[in-house]
Scaffold this active site. Structure first.
Site, short mmCIF file in Angstrom:
data_model
loop_
_atom_site.label_atom_id
_atom_site.label_comp_id
_atom_site.label_asym_id
_atom_site.label_seq_id
_atom_site.Cartn_x
_atom_site.Cartn_y
_atom_site.Cartn_z
N GLY A 256 18.33 -1.24 27.24
CA GLY A 256 19.37 -0.52 27.98
C GLY A 256 20.30 0.31 27.12
N LEU A 258 19.30 3.15 25.31
CA LEU A 258 18.88 4.55 25.25
C LEU A 258 18.72 5.17 26.63
CD1 LEU A 258 16.13 4.33 22.46
CD2 LEU A 258 18.58 4.79 22.20
N TYR A 439 7.62 -21.89 18.65
CA TYR A 439 8.79 -21.99 19.54
C TYR A 439 9.40 -23.37 19.27
CZ TYR A 439 11.23 -21.15 24.06
OH TYR A 439 12.14 -20.93 25.05
#
Length: 521
Positions: A256, A258, A439
């Site tokens: 969010g 560019l 993870y």
């Protein structure tokens, strides 16, 4: 169903009753501490500041100043977000929440924000776990969160090329519902699937559930349409192109900063018809890793190839085994896959693995636990338990040293901030021919009122270990604000300069999600 403003998912699915009792009983054995429960505050008690801006008359119908809207859009869904919400710590909230109904509305909203110097934060499902959507700025600028949830349709389907033109605000289940009548699927199922959107997946380069081949949303993009303050960018639909740097690659993962993704043509697949699965028990973890690497490099391309270490297998799969459990799964829309599973089993036997056909216990138990993990995390946060995850990726030759460094850093940090040992686990979410995506999970007793500070210290220690041992600061959780210090180190300087220049060209006023990926101007 009612979305929770303070935590994950739906209020009706909160962990309670017997499930909560069993969860706390397990925690008492693993990470004993003060497990007093705490209730989230009511929204009226938050005392949110009054909005500092008012929308122009032409946009007023799109904008909400409702306290529930503003509180629900203030944070993402990381552990520290949930804890801050539980404490009523909403120091920075959007002044307004805007919901465009069409692309023209979005253009008008960005024009207003640019003209008045208001920060504009694109918002999909709000499932960010890296501080990617909160108005956390160094200055006191006003902020408008632009929720794209009304742009939620599959606009066009090309069954010949197996692709669809899809609006960015569609949530995972609604997207699949629209594709199902055509026998097609996007086949992208992150853990946040129910509460995240296509636009969010694209903006964060999200990883899905499948372990090999198309692991990231990047691999499924045919073309994208993005609205920026400087104009609208739309790439051409092509199966592949060598025409210079890819326009789509500029906006994929741009979070969010560019532009705002409004729609995309996405590659689809036929829905699978054949499936085969098994779990493999190992007496030695190093042998389990070697077997997983052999499968990743075999060209078999399993849909699931998730290795759980001893602690992860016990906590979330209910299996006590010395070296860990490898969960395998194959699927196809074209042909039976039992021979692929058989060959993978041979590779596991070469390393001493014991095949449990049909994955009767470990896989089913783990899948159920996987879907409940975010809800259980919230329940534990309410009882002062620190529950955190760290994901990365590295090459196979570096895994042993990275694994050792991260496990050691996590244990030492937990011991330092809590005075207890806690539990640290590891699983592979994805595997590639050249490396895995580990993870790590952390469970530790915290102190009510201090768990955010404790989380921050553990997060920093583990992130440093990842950065200094050849891993990426994020494989599929994005950068946001929480990963910025380590992303700045990982990112090459010439690329940083090019990204800064692109930001200046596309967002001259610097209004788009200030502070994410780059320092705010």
């Amino acid at each position: 169903m009612t979305r929770s403003w303070w935590g994950w998912g739906n209020v009706e699915e909160t962990v309670a009753g017997a499930e909560l009792g069993a969860l706390l009983a397990r925690v008492r054995m693993l990470a004993p501490g003060d497990l007093t429960g705490h209730e989230p505050p009511d929204i009226p008690a938050l005392g949110l500041p009054a909005p500092r801006v008012s929308a122009p008359a032409a946009l007023a119908g799109l904008c909400s100043a409702d306290p529930a809207d503003r509180a629900g859009h203030a944070h993402g869904k990381a552990f520290r977000d949930v804890v801050r919400n539980l404490h009523g710590d909403l120091r920075q909230v959007p002044d307004l929440v805007a919901r465009p109904r069409r692309e023209r509305d979005l253009v008008d909203l960005l024009d207003w924000c640019a003209r008045d110097g208001i920060a504009a934060i694109a918002y999909g499902g709000g499932s960010s776990v890296v501080g990617g959507i909160e108005p956390r700025f160094d200055d006191d600028r006003a902020a408008v969160t632009i929720d794209l949830g009304r742009l939620d349709r599959v606009l066009e389907i090309d069954p010949v090329s197996r692709a669809a033109r899809i609006q960015a605000g569609v949530f995972g289940p609604h997207l699949e519902d629209q594709l199902r009548p055509y026998g097609l699927t996007l086949r992208h199922f992150p853990q946040s699937f129910e509460f995240s959107t296509l636009g969010g997946w694209l903006a964060t380069r999200a990883g899905g559930h499948y372990a090999t081949l198309r692991t990231h949303i990047d691999d499924m993009v045919e073309s994208m349409r993005v609205v920026t303050p400087s104009g609208t960018s739309e790439s051409r639909r092509l199966p592949g192109s060598g025409a210079g740097p890819s326009p789509d690659r500029l906006f994929l993962g741009s979070e969010g900063t560019l532009g705002v993704i409004t729609e995309a043509w996405m590659r689809l697949e036929e829905r699978p018809r054949w499936r085969a699965r098994a779990s493999v028990h190992f007496a030695d973890y190093a042998a389990a890793v070697r077997a997983t690497r052999a499968i990743a490099q075999s060209g078999l391309h399993p849909a699931n190839c998730r290795l759980l270490d001893t602690a992860e297998a016990l906590i979330n799969a209910g299996v006590a085994v010395e070296g860990g459990v490898l969960m395998l799964g194959f699927e196809s829309a074209d042909h039976p896959v039992s021979t692929s599973l058989d060959r993978a089993g041979e590779l596991c036997r070469d390393q001493g693995g014991e095949i449990i056909a049909g994955e009767e216990s470990a896989g089913d138990t783990w899948r159920s636990s996987f879907l409940r993990m975010p809800y259980q995390r919230d329940a534990l946060a309410r009882h002062s338990v620190i529950v955190e995850t760290f994901e990365t990726a590295c090459t196979w030759d570096r895994f042993e040293s990275l694994h050792h460094a991260v496990m050691q850093a996590a244990r030492e940090a937990v011991r330092k901030v809590t005075g207890a040992d806690g539990v640290v686990t590891c699983r592979f979410t994805h595997v590639y021919p050249d490396g895995p995506a580990p993870y790590f999970g952390v469970y530790a007793p915290g102190r009510w009122g201090s768990t955010v500070a404790q989380w921050d210290e553990i997060k920093a220690a583990v992130s440093e270990a990842i950065a200094h041992n050849g891993g990426t600061i994020t494989h599929h959780h994005a950068v946001g604000r929480d990963h910025r210090p380590w992303y700045d180190v990982q990112r090459p300087d010439p690329f940083a300069a090019a990204l800064t220049a692109a930001k200046a060209a596309l967002d001259p006023a610097g209004i788009l999600n200030p502070g994410v990926l780059l320092p705010p101007r």
